[in-house]
Design a protein around this motif. Structure first.
Motif, mmCIF file in Angstrom:
data_model
loop_
_atom_site.group_PDB
_atom_site.id
_atom_site.type_symbol
_atom_site.label_atom_id
_atom_site.label_comp_id
_atom_site.label_asym_id
_atom_site.label_seq_id
_atom_site.Cartn_x
_atom_site.Cartn_y
_atom_site.Cartn_z
ATOM 1 N N ASN A 29 0.814 -1.222 0.000
ATOM 2 C CA ASN A 29 0.000 0.000 0.000
ATOM 3 C C ASN A 29 0.854 1.282 0.000
ATOM 4 O OD1 ASN A 29 -2.436 -1.475 0.131
ATOM 5 N ND2 ASN A 29 -2.203 -1.721 2.357
ATOM 6 N N ILE A 30 2.152 1.148 -0.133
ATOM 7 C CA ILE A 30 3.053 2.322 -0.107
ATOM 8 C C ILE A 30 3.170 2.909 -1.511
ATOM 9 C CG2 ILE A 30 5.384 3.144 0.406
ATOM 10 C CD1 ILE A 30 3.773 2.352 2.852
ATOM 11 N N LEU A 31 3.032 4.230 -1.580
ATOM 12 C CA LEU A 31 3.238 4.960 -2.843
ATOM 13 C C LEU A 31 4.472 5.871 -2.690
ATOM 14 C CD1 LEU A 31 -0.447 6.027 -3.639
ATOM 15 C CD2 LEU A 31 0.819 4.086 -4.580
ATOM 16 N N TYR A 32 5.130 6.067 -3.826
ATOM 17 C CA TYR A 32 6.362 6.867 -3.794
ATOM 18 C C TYR A 32 6.267 8.032 -4.807
ATOM 19 C CZ TYR A 32 8.255 2.783 -1.406
ATOM 20 O OH TYR A 32 8.462 1.745 -0.537
ATOM 21 N N SER A 33 6.957 9.091 -4.449
ATOM 22 C CA SER A 33 7.110 10.238 -5.368
ATOM 23 C C SER A 33 8.584 10.679 -5.315
ATOM 24 C CB SER A 33 6.199 11.400 -4.952
ATOM 25 O OG SER A 33 6.377 12.496 -5.847
ATOM 26 N N TYR A 34 9.119 10.974 -6.455
ATOM 27 C CA TYR A 34 10.561 11.290 -6.518
ATOM 28 C C TYR A 34 10.771 12.573 -7.359
ATOM 29 C CZ TYR A 34 9.805 8.903 -10.936
ATOM 30 O OH TYR A 34 9.301 8.541 -12.153
ATOM 31 N N TYR A 35 11.960 13.053 -7.207
ATOM 32 C CA TYR A 35 12.302 14.295 -7.931
ATOM 33 C C TYR A 35 13.826 14.367 -8.019
ATOM 34 C CZ TYR A 35 13.503 19.314 -8.123
ATOM 35 O OH TYR A 35 14.070 20.526 -8.415
ATOM 36 N N LEU A 36 14.355 14.362 -9.258
ATOM 37 C CA LEU A 36 15.810 14.464 -9.459
ATOM 38 C C LEU A 36 16.153 15.929 -9.726
ATOM 39 C CD1 LEU A 36 18.557 13.074 -9.657
ATOM 40 C CD2 LEU A 36 18.141 12.718 -12.106
ATOM 41 N N GLU A 37 16.661 16.547 -8.694
ATOM 42 C CA GLU A 37 17.026 17.964 -8.799
ATOM 43 C C GLU A 37 18.196 18.115 -9.779
ATOM 44 O OE1 GLU A 37 18.658 21.564 -5.898
ATOM 45 O OE2 GLU A 37 17.910 19.688 -5.020
ATOM 46 N N GLY A 38 18.011 18.995 -10.730
ATOM 47 C CA GLY A 38 19.021 19.186 -11.775
ATOM 48 C C GLY A 38 18.634 18.517 -13.065
ATOM 49 N N ASP A 77 14.812 16.668 -13.350
ATOM 50 C CA ASP A 77 13.349 16.721 -13.415
ATOM 51 C C ASP A 77 12.851 18.131 -13.136
ATOM 52 O OD1 ASP A 77 13.148 14.003 -13.942
ATOM 53 O OD2 ASP A 77 13.173 13.487 -11.796
ATOM 54 N N LYS A 78 11.668 18.437 -13.679
ATOM 55 C CA LYS A 78 11.084 19.761 -13.475
ATOM 56 C C LYS A 78 10.330 19.855 -12.141
ATOM 57 C CE LYS A 78 10.594 20.736 -18.397
ATOM 58 N NZ LYS A 78 9.666 21.081 -19.496
ATOM 59 N N GLY A 79 9.972 18.725 -11.580
ATOM 60 C CA GLY A 79 9.250 18.739 -10.301
ATOM 61 C C GLY A 79 9.006 17.313 -9.810
ATOM 62 N N TRP A 80 8.224 17.208 -8.747
ATOM 63 C CA TRP A 80 7.949 15.887 -8.172
ATOM 64 C C TRP A 80 7.114 15.065 -9.145
ATOM 65 C CZ3 TRP A 80 9.975 13.959 -3.739
ATOM 66 C CH2 TRP A 80 10.630 14.856 -2.894
ATOM 67 N N TYR A 104 17.316 6.085 -14.988
ATOM 68 C CA TYR A 104 17.777 7.300 -15.690
ATOM 69 C C TYR A 104 18.803 6.880 -16.745
ATOM 70 C CZ TYR A 104 15.564 10.291 -12.218
ATOM 71 O OH TYR A 104 14.650 10.923 -11.421
ATOM 72 N N THR A 105 18.643 7.411 -17.939
ATOM 73 C CA THR A 105 19.571 7.078 -19.035
ATOM 74 C C THR A 105 20.173 8.359 -19.624
ATOM 75 O OG1 THR A 105 17.765 7.092 -20.647
ATOM 76 C CG2 THR A 105 18.306 4.979 -19.624
ATOM 77 N N ASN A 106 21.451 8.238 -19.926
ATOM 78 C CA ASN A 106 22.184 9.332 -20.607
ATOM 79 C C ASN A 106 22.047 10.669 -19.877
ATOM 80 O OD1 ASN A 106 23.010 7.586 -22.709
ATOM 81 N ND2 ASN A 106 21.054 7.906 -23.766
ATOM 82 N N THR A 129 25.886 17.961 -11.397
ATOM 83 C CA THR A 129 25.630 17.569 -9.998
ATOM 84 C C THR A 129 24.120 17.417 -9.806
ATOM 85 O OG1 THR A 129 27.600 18.751 -9.252
ATOM 86 C CG2 THR A 129 25.938 18.235 -7.600
ATOM 87 N N TYR A 130 23.719 16.299 -9.239
ATOM 88 C CA TYR A 130 22.290 15.989 -9.086
ATOM 89 C C TYR A 130 22.001 15.628 -7.621
ATOM 90 C CZ TYR A 130 22.488 15.508 -14.167
ATOM 91 O OH TYR A 130 22.681 15.722 -15.498
ATOM 92 N N THR A 131 20.763 15.862 -7.252
ATOM 93 C CA THR A 131 20.264 15.418 -5.921
ATOM 94 C C THR A 131 18.924 14.721 -6.141
ATOM 95 O OG1 THR A 131 21.358 17.247 -4.793
ATOM 96 C CG2 THR A 131 19.585 16.119 -3.607
ATOM 97 N N PHE A 132 18.885 13.445 -5.770
ATOM 98 C CA PHE A 132 17.651 12.659 -5.937
ATOM 99 C C PHE A 132 16.836 12.745 -4.643
ATOM 100 C CE2 PHE A 132 15.172 8.699 -5.774
ATOM 101 C CZ PHE A 132 14.517 8.784 -6.990
ATOM 102 N N HIS A 133 15.603 13.257 -4.755
ATOM 103 C CA HIS A 133 14.687 13.369 -3.609
ATOM 104 C C HIS A 133 13.593 12.300 -3.753
ATOM 105 C CE1 HIS A 133 16.261 17.418 -2.480
ATOM 106 N NE2 HIS A 133 16.459 17.531 -3.804
ATOM 107 N N VAL A 134 13.220 11.688 -2.651
ATOM 108 C CA VAL A 134 12.157 10.683 -2.669
ATOM 109 C C VAL A 134 11.385 10.742 -1.341
ATOM 110 C CG1 VAL A 134 13.640 8.830 -1.781
ATOM 111 C CG2 VAL A 134 11.585 8.260 -3.125
ATOM 112 N N LYS A 135 10.078 10.482 -1.439
ATOM 113 C CA LYS A 135 9.235 10.438 -0.223
ATOM 114 C C LYS A 135 8.171 9.353 -0.412
ATOM 115 C CE LYS A 135 6.406 14.283 -1.952
ATOM 116 N NZ LYS A 135 5.900 15.642 -1.659
ATOM 117 N N ALA A 136 7.614 8.899 0.710
ATOM 118 C CA ALA A 136 6.635 7.795 0.677
ATOM 119 C C ALA A 136 5.324 8.244 1.333
ATOM 120 C CB ALA A 136 7.199 6.575 1.392
#
Length: 315
Positions: free
Chosen positions: A27-36, A38-41, A52-54, A59-66
């Motif tokens: 029942n867990i859902l996830y939302s992510y956002y790669l800073e640098g 993706d445009k948003g969550w 992620y390809t190519n 410099t990137y920061t991967f954000h994720v929440k549940a």
């Protein structure tokens, strides 16, 4: 904690994540956002990984929440990493590019400069050639002008010499005529018995004798001669004050480049007499036999100028 550095040739990868709700994983859902990147969550999804390809270098920061089925969201977690640039985008590569660009620019500059120098040399050669041709034209024109002036001057001198010769011949003829008239009158004087007529004859003979002694005609000739020949007789008299009137006349005729025969006719003596007079004149002037008298008299004005210049420099 050190940020992971991912080589560019492995810039395609998968990020996996999970939430600590072990009893409710379905029942867990996830939302992510790669800073640098993706445009948003992202939208909520049950997938617990992201591919992620190519990825470009950076410099990137991967954000994720549940979020659970009750709608409770976890605090977002993050993970930073760096995708290294390819070798051809590294600082060293850019340094090489810069050096190559500088080398190419320098090569193009040198090539362009050589072309300019070649063009300048070609232009200079053309200019020098044109100047040379122009100078030749100027020199040719100047020579033609000088030649025309010299020809004109020579013609004028020849004409004036001809006039002087005619004047001198006129003086000689006049003297000869006066001498003949005087001789005839003297013959008549011897044969004349009438005192009155005898007195008149003596008077006429005396007038003719005075006219023969009159030096006015020669003085007029000398003035004309000096005008034509740059005060030749004056310079000659200054340089050689011991010259007699007869010798001055001989010098004048020699300066006119008259032949011995012509001089003999003018001074009413034989050709041999003229040769003797020339010989005596050479001795008096101190002129060697190999020196041409006409050339000597021709160079007399320039000789005077050289002597004056030498005296001026000495003083």
């Amino acid at each position: 904690q050190a940020v992971p550095r991912i080589p560019f040739h492995t810039n395609s990868f998968q990020i996996q994540y999970s939430a600590p709700f072990y009893e409710q994983q379905d029942n867990i859902l996830y939302s992510y956002y790669l800073e640098g990147f993706d445009k948003g969550w992202s939208d909520w999804t049950k997938k617990a990984e992201k591919d992620y390809t190519n990825l470009p270098a950076g410099t990137y920061t991967f954000h994720v929440k549940a979020r659970n089925n009750l709608g409770n969201e976890s605090v977002a977690d993050k993970f930073s990493f760096v995708v290294l640039p390819p070798w051809y985008q590294t600082g060293f590569a850019y340094f090489i590019y810069g050096m190559l660009a500088l080398g190419l620019a320098y090569h193009l500059y040198k090539r362009h400069r050589k072309q300019l120098l070649r063009q300048q040399l070609k232009h200079q050669k053309e200019q020098h050639h044109l100047q040379y041709l122009h100078q030749l034209e100027i020199e040719k024109s100047e020579k033609e002008i000088v030649k025309l002036k010299n020809d004109k001057l020579e013609s004028e001198i020849e004409f004036k010499n001809s006039e002087l010769a005619s004047t001198a011949m006129h003086l000689v003829k006049k003297g000869e005529l006066l001498t003949r008239i005087k001789d005839e009158l003297q013959h008549l004087e011897k044969a004349q018995a009438n005192e009155a007529e005898l007195h008149n004859l003596k008077k006429i003979i005396r007038i003719i004798s005075e006219e023969e002694k009159n030096n006015e005609d020669w003085e007029q000739f000398a003035r004309h001669f000096n005008q034509v020949h740059d005060n030749f007789l004056i310079l000659l008299k200054e340089r050689y004050p011991g010259l007699t009137a007869h010798e001055l006349k001989l010098c004048a005729y020699l300066r006119m480049n008259l032949s011995t025969k012509e001089i003999a006719q003018l001074v009413n003596i034989s050709v041999r007499g003229v040769e003797i007079s020339r010989y005596r004149l050479r001795k008096k002037l101190g002129i060697a036999t190999e020196v041409n008298l006409y050339q000597f008299f021709l160079d007399l004005p320039s000789l005077k100028e050289k002597e004056q210049a030498a005296q001026g420099s000495y003083s």
